[in-house]
Write a protein that holds these residues in place. Structure first.
Motif, PDB file in Angstrom:
ATOM      1  N   THR A  32       0.848  -1.185   0.000  1.00  0.00           N
ATOM      2  CA  THR A  32       0.000   0.000   0.000  1.00  0.00           C
ATOM      3  C   THR A  32       0.888   1.241   0.000  1.00  0.00           C
ATOM      4  O   THR A  32       2.095   1.166   0.233  1.00  0.00           O
ATOM      5  N   PHE A  82      -4.954  -5.547  -5.083  1.00  0.00           N
ATOM      6  CA  PHE A  82      -5.955  -4.790  -4.321  1.00  0.00           C
ATOM      7  C   PHE A  82      -6.697  -5.796  -3.457  1.00  0.00           C
ATOM      8  O   PHE A  82      -7.164  -6.828  -3.936  1.00  0.00           O
ATOM      9  N   PHE A 125      -8.287   2.687  -3.101  1.00  0.00           N
ATOM     10  CA  PHE A 125      -6.894   2.590  -2.681  1.00  0.00           C
ATOM     11  C   PHE A 125      -6.552   3.692  -1.696  1.00  0.00           C
ATOM     12  O   PHE A 125      -6.851   4.859  -1.925  1.00  0.00           O
TER      13      PHE A 125
END
Length: 659
Positions: free
Chosen positions: A196, A239, A451
């Motif tokens: 991330t 993801f 995100f």
């Protein structure tokens, strides 16, 4: 509200900030009643073991559907076992990281399952990421084995891993046994490392264990995950929504329909849902809003729709509730550090104007606490920071012990039993009914298409450009409710800075969803009285055509003018030239889907979204559409291999991971 604080007679010197200020009734609700989420789920089992149990139960049921291909649970298990045996020969075992860089396909699922069966943990690498980011991830994980596809090998950065092409090396793989493997892996071992955005300017790898995934999809309470479900696999495996899609389906005996590797148009997505009779779907908030606006009829066959990754628009939710019957709409919330979902809220009742949509309550085997700066519980309706506990917590961050210690803390609510908490950085409050309302971020982090993005990471990359003196990046709310990344730039004096130059620079360093869609040139930053940048005084992006390398050439034909009007309206740009690249104008995967929908609506032309990646200017698109209308079969045959390869490169470059 008045609180009574009693100083302890047994410990009169205790810090007053550590004393509880809640009544016994409130403490009972916050600590026990609203966090009583335990269920009897197989917490000692691994992901692949639960899949193998489904193979024993329903060997001939269809596990995967991809285009016209189908594969049963038994065949998927056999292929994964053969690959797993091959991986073990290469040294894969418990806690060994294995990279996987593939497009959506049956081979992708075989690869993921095989890595787990071999005892390893997978590291998903999105083919659309810039080489610099992929190089960092490969170096940070130090993977010794990398699964990929032959067309992607040349696109990967330099690395030291042994490469296995899942669409090429099966002759050697097929020599291995189809039987299940035996490993010493437990539920506490790593299942995957997912990267991330990082506040320090580099991505951070979140280390998720098997138990976190099992807790997400087995004996849970936020959705029905059974062998009757047909689930669409749409999210990239980089993801964490893909964790729910893939394992929520395969560990419960359902059918997983894999979307094509490219970004499907809304029309194509609707056809996939309807043709495969998809029953359960996960969408980012942005894609949910777009489908509700343009293709809501496609959602009528669903039984469950989970949406999240950002704040849901109340008008879009209202429209969905009024139009789509017999489908449960679920608002999901959760960071990657707690394995996809932390809280969920089933939206049923009509919403009042001005209302917000709660993120709900903690899902099964998860606890949530809202604390003040002293790590004490705040009262119901009071604002605090949201902390998470339970079986979904990640182990921590790969190679980042300091950050792990900062974000994953030990805390005791009763001075006897320490609890491991994850500090989310999200502001929230408990509502009187026990549901939680999300109120934004404490820090400079935002969510774009699901995100998490640290704006500081983008600012640090921009600062590396030699022509930039100062920069600030904001996520501005648009009229549609979506967020737009806007970069404010102060160049060096007498520099040759251009927005197009900076955009190209960033596309080599950041995933496309992190590249700002608008750039604003400033002579200087507005400052507060304390000398800090006054973000409230930064201007909104202009509707003028951005500064591009190519000169503006006005549309010449009726079709070009119609296309320019559609694109200009959606991108909020007054003039669009026939040679202006859509992505240089700030287009994203969401706006590309909007363009294709508008073209079909206004021009009655069905256009796959992939064509806008291939023909990414008004001039090129108009010529394609004209030829398509005149002689589509003949024109399609004339497309040479170079054009197709260019289209694939463009798709990977501009693919938006939140869609």
């Amino acid at each position: 509200m008045v609180y009574q604080i009693s100083l302890s007679e047994t410990n009169p010197e205790k810090d007053i900030s550590k004393l509880p200020i809640l009544s016994t009734t409130e403490q009972q609700k916050l600590l026990i009643e609203w966090n009583h989420t335990q269920t009897d789920y197989p917490k000692q089992a691994c992901i692949h073991q639960l899949f193998e149990a489904q193979v024993e139960k329903i060997p001939d049921a269809v596990a995967l559907v991809f285009n016209e291909q189908q594969i049963t649970y038994k065949d998927l298990n056999s292929r994964a076992n053969q690959l797993a045996q091959y991986l073990q020969i290469l040294g894969v075992g418990a806690e060994v990281l294995v990279g996987i860089c593939v497009e959506r396909s049956i081979e992708m699922v075989v690869g993921l399952l095989a890595i787990l069966k071999a005892g390893g943990a997978f590291v998903p690498l999105d083919p659309a990421y810039p080489q610099e980011r992929l190089a960092f991830m490969l170096s940070d994980t130090n993977v010794s084995v990398l699964l990929t596809q032959k067309d992607l090998v040349s696109k990967l950065p330099t690395h030291n891993a042994s490469v296995i092409c899942l669409d090429k090396n099966w002759d050697a793989i097929f020599q291995n046994s189809q039987d299940n493997l035996t490993t010493n892996v437990t539920a506490e071992n790593l299942a995957y490392v997912m990267y991330t955005s990082g506040s320090t300017g580099t991505p951070k790898g979140v280390c998720v264990i098997h138990r976190g995934v099992v807790r997400l999809v087995k004996e849970t309470n936020y959705a029905q995950l059974t062998d009757n479900e047909v689930i669409l696999q749409l999210a990239p495996i980089s993801f964490d929504a893909s964790t729910l899609e893939i394992w929520g389906c395969l560990l419960n005996g359902g059918k997983l329909v894999i979307a094509p590797p490219h970004t499907p148009s809304l029309e194509e997505l609707a056809q996939i849902i309807q043709h495969n009779q998809v029953t359960t779907l996960w969408l980012t908030a942005g894609l949910f809003h777009l489908i509700v606006d343009e293709k809501i009829e496609a959602l009528k066959s669903l039984r469950q729709l989970l949406a999240g990754g950002d704040v849901l628009s109340v008008p879009h939710v209202q429209k969905f509730l009024q139009t789509v019957e017999n489908c449960q709409l679920i608002n999901g919330y959760g960071p990657t550090e707690n394995t996809t979902f932390t809280c969920c809220y089933s939206i049923t009742a009509p919403l009042q104007p001005g209302a917000s949509i709660p993120i709900g309550r903690p899902i099964a085997n998860t606890q949530v606490y809202i604390l003040d700066d002293n790590h004490q519980q705040v009262a119901i309706a009071e604002v605090g920071e949201l902390y998470i506990a339970g079986d979904g917590l990640a182990r921590g961050y790969l190679n980042r012990p300091d950050l792990t210690a900062e974000k994953f803390i030990s805390h005791s609510f009763d001075d006897n039993s320490p609890t491991r908490l994850y500090k989310t950085g999200d502001l929230a409050r408990f509502l009187p009914d026990g549901n939680i309302e999300f109120l934004g971020r404490i820090d400079n982090q935002v969510k774009i298409r699901g995100f998490r993005i640290e704006l500081g990471e983008i600012e640090r990359e921009i600062a590396q450009h030699p022509e930039v003196r100062e920069n600030v990046v904001l996520a501005l709310q648009q009229e549609t409710g979506e967020k737009q990344l806007v970069a404010y730039i102060v160049p060096h004096q007498h520099s040759s800075y251009t927005h197009n130059q900076l955009r190209s620079f960033l596309q080599q360093k950041l995933p496309n969803y992190m590249v700002p869609s608008a750039f604003v040139l400033l002579e200087s930053m507005p400052l507060t009285a304390n000398g800090k940048v006054d973000r409230h005084k930064l201007p909104a992006p202009s509707r003028e055509r951005p500064q591009l390398e190519q000169a503006y050439i006005a549309p010449q034909t009726d079709l070009e003018r119609q296309l320019a009007a559609i694109l200009g309206d959606l991108l909020k740009i007054e003039r669009v030239g026939i040679d202006d690249n859509f992505f240089d104008l700030g287009a994203t995967s969401i706006s590309i889907l909007q363009v294709t929908a508008r073209i079909q609506q206004e021009l009655s032309i069905e256009l796959p979204a992939v064509k806008l990646f291939q023909y990414s200017t008004i001039g090129a698109l108009a010529k394609y559409l004209q030829l398509k209308q005149n002689s589509q079969p003949a024109y399609d045959k004339l497309q040479n291999r170079a054009q197709r390869q260019q289209a694939a490169r463009s798709r990977r470059r501009h693919h938006q991971q939140g869609v």
